[in-house]
Design an enzyme around this catalytic site. Structure first.
Site, PDB file in Angstrom:
ATOM      1  NE  ARG A   1      -0.379  -4.645   6.759  1.00 40.86           N
ATOM      2  CZ  ARG A   1      -0.177  -3.740   7.730  1.00 40.86           C
ATOM      3  NH1 ARG A   1       0.980  -3.675   8.355  1.00 40.86           N
ATOM      4  NH2 ARG A   1      -1.139  -2.915   8.061  1.00 40.86           N
TER       5      ARG A   1
ATOM      6  NE  ARG B   1      -6.867  -6.449   3.129  1.00 41.50           N
ATOM      7  CZ  ARG B   1      -6.998  -5.820   4.302  1.00 41.50           C
ATOM      8  NH1 ARG B   1      -8.162  -5.795   4.916  1.00 41.50           N
ATOM      9  NH2 ARG B   1      -5.969  -5.219   4.848  1.00 41.50           N
TER      10      ARG B   1
ATOM     11  NE  ARG C   1      -0.918   1.179  12.555  1.00 36.83           N
ATOM     12  CZ  ARG C   1      -1.756   0.857  11.566  1.00 36.83           C
ATOM     13  NH1 ARG C   1      -2.796   1.616  11.300  1.00 36.83           N
ATOM     14  NH2 ARG C   1      -1.565  -0.217  10.838  1.00 36.83           N
TER      15      ARG C   1
HETATM   16  P1  AMP Z   1      -6.268  -4.746   8.368  1.00 35.87           P
HETATM   17  O1  AMP Z   1      -6.473  -4.506   9.821  1.00 35.87           O
HETATM   18  O2  AMP Z   1      -7.490  -4.449   7.552  1.00 35.87           O
HETATM   19  O3  AMP Z   1      -5.033  -4.070   7.826  1.00 35.87           O
HETATM   20  O4  AMP Z   1      -6.020  -6.317   8.190  1.00 35.87           O
HETATM   21  C1  AMP Z   1      -4.920  -6.948   8.811  1.00 35.87           C
HETATM   22  C2  AMP Z   1      -4.667  -8.288   8.144  1.00 35.87           C
HETATM   23  O5  AMP Z   1      -5.812  -9.132   8.289  1.00 35.87           O
HETATM   24  C3  AMP Z   1      -4.408  -8.246   6.645  1.00 35.87           C
HETATM   25  O6  AMP Z   1      -3.059  -7.951   6.329  1.00 35.87           O
HETATM   26  C4  AMP Z   1      -4.794  -9.676   6.249  1.00 35.87           C
HETATM   27  O7  AMP Z   1      -3.802 -10.598   6.639  1.00 35.87           O
HETATM   28  C5  AMP Z   1      -6.012  -9.920   7.129  1.00 35.87           C
HETATM   29  N1  AMP Z   1      -7.270  -9.469   6.487  1.00 35.87           N
HETATM   30  C6  AMP Z   1      -8.100  -8.479   6.928  1.00 35.87           C
HETATM   31  N2  AMP Z   1      -9.164  -8.347   6.111  1.00 35.87           N
HETATM   32  C7  AMP Z   1      -8.998  -9.266   5.124  1.00 35.87           C
HETATM   33  C8  AMP Z   1      -9.737  -9.615   3.952  1.00 35.87           C
HETATM   34  N3  AMP Z   1     -10.877  -8.969   3.633  1.00 35.87           N
HETATM   35  N4  AMP Z   1      -9.262 -10.617   3.171  1.00 35.87           N
HETATM   36  C9  AMP Z   1      -8.127 -11.266   3.481  1.00 35.87           C
HETATM   37  N5  AMP Z   1      -7.362 -10.984   4.542  1.00 35.87           N
HETATM   38  C10 AMP Z   1      -7.784  -9.993   5.370  1.00 35.87           C
END
Ligand code: AMP
Length: 193
Positions: A148, A86, A125
């Site tokens: 986000r 990310r 959702r």
């Molecule tokens: P997701 O399920 O991919 O939407 O991730 C949920 C949350 O986890 C994100 O909003 C971030 O807070 C954290 N997160 C997940 N993957 C990453 C990443 N590669 N780098 C930084 N934070 C992450």
């Protein structure tokens, strides 16, 4: 083959990654899932990231790179990276980790969507989950969603140009039905892998 699914929150990365594990036997590595598991287990790391995640901010590169390193060090091939990298620092770290294993990336699939649809999907959702008494993600609310999306545009979207320059980027229309998106991805990946 190792591929990355790139796209803003709610674009369908997790859904498509799940389908690719079935159709191609790829191993899904979702840093979001790993971080939620860490929280659920009550580990020290889980406690550190809980607040940052609930707000919708990114956790540190160090933490997520550590999680991915742990998985890759178990060996194997055929990974689908969902929600990682990310940031550009994470992209560099992933390249180095794969190179250590004598591997590289085969494709980066960008799921293209628009913000209004994303907000609708994520709020939907949360509402669906609430209606049947299921737990709702702490970051599925309007406030966190704004953060986000901002994190995506500011920190993650530069990866689109980066992978384009490397000749790895392929885009699909993420607004189509799930099956159509899956078919489009399959066509892009071809018979390889
Ligand atoms: P997701 O399920 O991919 O939407 O991730 C949920 C949350 O986890 C994100 O909003 C971030 O807070 C954290 N997160 C997940 N993957 C990453 C990443 N590669 N780098 C930084 N934070 C992450």
């Amino acid at each position: 083959m190792n591929i990355i699914l790139l796209g803003p929150p709610g674009a369908g990365k997790g859904t498509q990654a799940g389908l690719l594990t079935q159709s191609r036997g790829l191993v899904q590595l979702s840093t979001g899932d790993m971080l939620r598991e860490a929280q659920a287990s009550g580990s020290a790391m889980g406690k550190i990231v809980a607040d940052v995640m609930a707000k919708g901010q990114l956790v540190t590169d160090e933490i997520v790179i550590g999680l991915i390193r742990e998985k890759l060090e178990q060996g194997g091939t055929g990974f689908i990276f969902d929600g990682f990298p990310r940031t550009l620092a994470q992209a560099d770290a992933l390249e180095a980790l794969l190179a250590e294993m004598g591997q590289g990336l085969d494709a980066v699939i960008e799921l293209r969507v628009n913000d209004e649809v994303l907000v609708g999907r994520i709020v939907g959702r949360a509402e669906e989950a609430r209606a049947v008494g299921q737990p709702v993600r702490a970051d599925d609310n309007a406030e966190s969603l704004k953060t986000r999306l901002m994190a995506y545009y500011k920190q993650t979207s530069p990866l689109i140009g980066y992978y384009h320059a490397k000749g790895l980027l392929k885009g699909v229309d993420g607004l189509n039905e799930i099956d159509t998106v899956a078919t489009d991805i399959a066509a892009l990946l071809g018979a390889a892998g």
